[in-house]
Design an enzyme around this catalytic site. Sequence first.
Site, short mmCIF file in Angstrom:
data_model
loop_
_atom_site.label_atom_id
_atom_site.label_comp_id
_atom_site.label_asym_id
_atom_site.label_seq_id
_atom_site.Cartn_x
_atom_site.Cartn_y
_atom_site.Cartn_z
N ASP A 1 0.89 -1.20 -0.02
CA ASP A 1 0.14 0.12 -0.03
C ASP A 1 0.84 1.30 -0.10
O ASP A 1 2.07 1.38 0.79
CB ASP A 1 -0.85 -0.07 1.28
CG ASP A 1 -1.83 1.16 1.31
OD1 ASP A 1 -2.89 1.20 0.53
OD2 ASP A 1 -1.52 2.02 2.35
N GLU B 1 1.42 -0.49 -4.87
CA GLU B 1 0.64 0.53 -5.19
C GLU B 1 1.35 1.66 -5.43
O GLU B 1 1.60 2.58 -4.55
CB GLU B 1 -0.60 0.61 -4.23
CG GLU B 1 -1.52 1.68 -4.90
CD GLU B 1 -2.23 2.44 -3.62
OE1 GLU B 1 -3.09 2.91 -3.84
OE2 GLU B 1 -1.72 2.29 -2.56
#
Length: 546
Positions: A254, A291
């Site tokens: 993330d 990401e």
Amino acid sequence: MSLTPEQVQRCLHGVGYEIFVQSFFDSNGDGIGDLNGLRQKLDYLSDLGITLIWLMPIHPAKTYHKYDVEDYLNIHPDYGTLDDFRHLVNECHQRGILVILDLVANHTSYDHPWFRQAQLDPTNAYRDYYIWTDSERVKRLGLRAFDTPDVNAAGLWHQVGPESENFDWEEFEKRSKKPIDLSQDDRITSKLSLTHEDSAASSTQSNRLRTNTYYAIFDPRMPDLNYDCERVQDEICRIGQTWLELGVDGFRLDAAKYFYKPPHLKSNISWWTKFRQALSQMNPSVYLIGEVWDLSSRIAPYLRSLDSVFNFELADLLIACILNEGNGSSLLNAYQRIANIYTRESNRSVIDGIFLSNHDQNRLMSVLNNNLSKAKLAAALLLTLPGLPFVYYGEEIGMLGMKPHDKYRREPFLWSATHTQGQTTWLEPLYTKVSNGCTPLDQQLSDPNSLVNHYKKLIHIRCQSDVLLFGSLKPVSTRIRSLCIYEREYNTKSVFIAHNLGHRIQRVMIPDNYRQIIFSTNNESQIVTNGQVNLQAFSTIIIQTK
């Protein structure tokens, strides 16, 4: 059970499936999806043809989305236990499905024990785990003095709030596997273990420290970690290794570009290289996908240390091309441009992380205004391109969802039109309802022309073809704007793929060596006549050599 390296590679070029556990399937009747519920639906995912599942955060957290992690080494109690997780991973592997976890390591929860201790005393061992500045300086100079490229995000500098009186340190200590040890190389290699007396002693300094401010780019409840602190790096490496021991096959990373503030490319890549090396010691086949929400030219350098990054630029191009009946040749040119950037920047084999939508975006069917034909076309494009295509849970049945509220893009999976056992009810759907034109899974399964059966057919064709799994892409030139035509080639074999992006029938010229149609969107018995085939609006055809 572990998969062979060959099996792992097939999985990593097959089809991934992003799951918000809370909305998937409920095993105990509390209305909240859980790990045992997901385990009960593995046969559905296996039948669909999924080869990898990405679980959005499953750790203890206060928010519904759980990107505010309070304990990296445990499971949220609503979702189950570590034993439940072990059973899930084992059954996934038995079905040839890999499992990757969402690792949220840019920040923690405000209520994470590290941050609880960090705010008590400047000399506390955990103070340097986070990023601090003097609140009076912020007041004097203003936030503009601390601008980053992401100044318009939810936060930056935030004052420490009142301490919680209800944090259960005793329970946290009981769950800790090892006590804290600062004697060896001044490195923390285990979870925090503190007594109430320790906490009370430190709290005497807390009042004056409340004027200090901490850095939190996304939300005041999620303070950013300080990756200039080597102990933070070691903690996160150890956390990753712990989950590998539990059978996890990799991680979705993330906010991978934000770990240094402001985003600093070389430092970020250096960190991810260290993380990979630490994990590869335990599992040389560990899969890491980042990401990095940016243009491909800025994403590509991360492929020096990661296997994949999510291709946000391509996702935008695919959606725009389908929505606006765009130029197929231009789409392929853009694809090749991105692929060439990736190849130049990376020193390792790249698995392109391709997708149509995810939990941070409007759902595909909502963007396409509930147009089933365009949704099928989008699926066909996604599932015939190189890389690892990801399907967001419910995308295969046409679930709906729109901004501004994140949770309404993460609504309960629609298993049936009636309230049946296992249906999650934690959120009353606003978009994914029968009254909005959504067809439940059980009804779609019996309809050969349904969206889910369209996905299923394409996924199985992909996963059974080495050409579609591993082959390169070669554009086929055409003067017809609405046609997107390419060949996939692997070893001595090839497959011919044509998509009609427009609303009119188009005649497609087929090369002489292609004669066997293995897929047609409309399920009709199409025949190649005189080296030509008529391709219906918003449809796809896949032809292989005899």
